[in-house]
Motif scaffolding. Structure first.
Motif, PDB file in Angstrom:
ATOM      1  N   UNK A  39       0.843  -1.182   0.000  1.00  0.00           N
ATOM      2  CA  UNK A  39       0.000   0.000   0.000  1.00  0.00           C
ATOM      3  C   UNK A  39       0.888   1.245   0.000  1.00  0.00           C
ATOM      4  N   UNK A  40       0.634   2.131  -0.941  1.00  0.00           N
ATOM      5  CA  UNK A  40       1.399   3.362  -1.021  1.00  0.00           C
ATOM      6  C   UNK A  40       2.774   3.184  -1.619  1.00  0.00           C
ATOM      7  N   UNK A  41       2.972   2.133  -2.396  1.00  0.00           N
ATOM      8  CA  UNK A  41       4.289   1.898  -2.996  1.00  0.00           C
ATOM      9  C   UNK A  41       4.597   2.947  -4.054  1.00  0.00           C
ATOM     10  N   UNK A  42       3.593   3.358  -4.812  1.00  0.00           N
ATOM     11  CA  UNK A  42       3.783   4.368  -5.847  1.00  0.00           C
ATOM     12  C   UNK A  42       2.811   5.503  -5.581  1.00  0.00           C
ATOM     13  N   UNK A  43       3.327   6.716  -5.469  1.00  0.00           N
ATOM     14  CA  UNK A  43       2.495   7.880  -5.181  1.00  0.00           C
ATOM     15  C   UNK A  43       2.702   8.935  -6.258  1.00  0.00           C
ATOM     16  N   UNK A  44       1.603   9.496  -6.708  1.00  0.00           N
ATOM     17  CA  UNK A  44       1.673  10.611  -7.637  1.00  0.00           C
ATOM     18  C   UNK A  44       1.577  11.891  -6.797  1.00  0.00           C
ATOM     19  N   UNK A  45       2.705  12.539  -6.609  1.00  0.00           N
ATOM     20  CA  UNK A  45       2.797  13.667  -5.684  1.00  0.00           C
ATOM     21  C   UNK A  45       1.973  14.847  -6.166  1.00  0.00           C
ATOM     22  N   UNK A  46       2.054  15.164  -7.447  1.00  0.00           N
ATOM     23  CA  UNK A  46       1.326  16.316  -7.985  1.00  0.00           C
ATOM     24  C   UNK A  46      -0.179  16.103  -7.846  1.00  0.00           C
ATOM     25  N   UNK A  47      -0.629  14.904  -8.156  1.00  0.00           N
ATOM     26  CA  UNK A  47      -2.052  14.598  -8.059  1.00  0.00           C
ATOM     27  C   UNK A  47      -2.516  14.679  -6.603  1.00  0.00           C
ATOM     28  N   UNK A  48      -1.711  14.162  -5.692  1.00  0.00           N
ATOM     29  CA  UNK A  48      -2.069  14.191  -4.270  1.00  0.00           C
ATOM     30  C   UNK A  48      -2.157  15.627  -3.757  1.00  0.00           C
ATOM     31  N   UNK A  49      -1.213  16.476  -4.182  1.00  0.00           N
ATOM     32  CA  UNK A  49      -1.253  17.880  -3.753  1.00  0.00           C
ATOM     33  C   UNK A  49      -2.492  18.580  -4.285  1.00  0.00           C
ATOM     34  N   UNK A  50      -2.830  18.318  -5.548  1.00  0.00           N
ATOM     35  CA  UNK A  50      -4.004  18.945  -6.136  1.00  0.00           C
ATOM     36  C   UNK A  50      -5.278  18.494  -5.437  1.00  0.00           C
ATOM     37  N   UNK A  51      -5.379  17.220  -5.105  1.00  0.00           N
ATOM     38  CA  UNK A  51      -6.545  16.716  -4.384  1.00  0.00           C
ATOM     39  C   UNK A  51      -6.650  17.348  -2.996  1.00  0.00           C
ATOM     40  N   UNK A  52      -5.509  17.528  -2.335  1.00  0.00           N
ATOM     41  CA  UNK A  52      -5.506  18.140  -1.003  1.00  0.00           C
ATOM     42  C   UNK A  52      -5.976  19.588  -1.080  1.00  0.00           C
ATOM     43  N   UNK A  53      -5.530  20.308  -2.098  1.00  0.00           N
ATOM     44  CA  UNK A  53      -5.945  21.706  -2.259  1.00  0.00           C
ATOM     45  C   UNK A  53      -7.445  21.780  -2.529  1.00  0.00           C
ATOM     46  N   UNK A  54      -7.939  20.901  -3.385  1.00  0.00           N
ATOM     47  CA  UNK A  54      -9.371  20.893  -3.684  1.00  0.00           C
ATOM     48  C   UNK A  54     -10.195  20.563  -2.447  1.00  0.00           C
ATOM     49  N   UNK A  55      -9.707  19.631  -1.640  1.00  0.00           N
ATOM     50  CA  UNK A  55     -10.421  19.258  -0.410  1.00  0.00           C
ATOM     51  C   UNK A  55     -10.471  20.435   0.561  1.00  0.00           C
ATOM     52  N   UNK A  56      -9.360  21.160   0.680  1.00  0.00           N
ATOM     53  CA  UNK A  56      -9.322  22.329   1.564  1.00  0.00           C
ATOM     54  C   UNK A  56     -10.271  23.417   1.077  1.00  0.00           C
ATOM     55  N   UNK A  57     -10.334  23.600  -0.236  1.00  0.00           N
ATOM     56  CA  UNK A  57     -11.242  24.613  -0.777  1.00  0.00           C
ATOM     57  C   UNK A  57     -12.688  24.276  -0.458  1.00  0.00           C
ATOM     58  N   UNK A  58     -13.014  22.987  -0.493  1.00  0.00           N
ATOM     59  CA  UNK A  58     -14.393  22.583  -0.226  1.00  0.00           C
ATOM     60  C   UNK A  58     -14.751  22.700   1.249  1.00  0.00           C
ATOM     61  N   UNK A  59     -13.792  22.516   2.144  1.00  0.00           N
ATOM     62  CA  UNK A  59     -14.117  22.499   3.573  1.00  0.00           C
ATOM     63  C   UNK A  59     -13.636  23.759   4.292  1.00  0.00           C
ATOM     64  N   UNK A  60     -12.337  23.966   4.327  1.00  0.00           N
ATOM     65  CA  UNK A  60     -11.788  25.067   5.121  1.00  0.00           C
ATOM     66  C   UNK A  60     -12.160  26.434   4.563  1.00  0.00           C
TER      67      UNK A  60
END
Length: 122
Positions: A39-60
């Motif tokens: 689990x988590x052997x391969x991570x797409x860093x750019x995609x993860x950052x973009x998802x985190x930003x979108x999640x923050x925009x929706x909540x915070x």
């Protein structure tokens, strides 16, 4: 010949683009086991950052915009919560609260709780 070029171009568009190797982060393992998925052997860093930003925009961001906003005004003056009290009663309640506040300031605030008064028999 043109048909062949268009077919090749269509095939290239249909293929998913190869990810940038700098965007992918791989976890190193001490030993390889056939058929074992980590689990988590391969991570797409750019995609993860973009998802985190979108999640923050929706909540915070929504919470921040609603911060310190209220639809009603609450009157916290003494006596205003009682609808049956007359204007004189309300004024007396405010005066009483003001006098208590002044007395606390003169006696030293929290220390005034522990003053026992004059001890004549002692």
């Amino acid at each position: 010949m043109k048909k062949k070029k268009t077919q090749v171009a269509a095939q290239l568009k249909a293929q998913p683009a190869k990810p940038n190797p700098f965007e992918i982060k791989k976890a190193k393992t001490k030993f390889e086991t056939v058929g074992r998925r980590i689990k988590g052997a391969v991570k797409n860093v750019i995609k993860a950052k973009q998802e985190a930003v979108n999640k923050r925009k929706k909540t915070l961001l929504v919470e921040y915009k609603q911060l310190r906003k209220a639809n009603t005004f609450i009157d916290r003056r003494f006596g205003e919560s009682d609808a049956n009290a007359t204007e004189d009663d309300k004024a007396i309640a405010r005066l009483r609260a003001q006098r208590i506040k002044q007395a606390k300031k003169q006696l030293g605030g929290k220390k005034a709780k522990f003053i026992l008064g004059d001890e004549e028999n002692g």
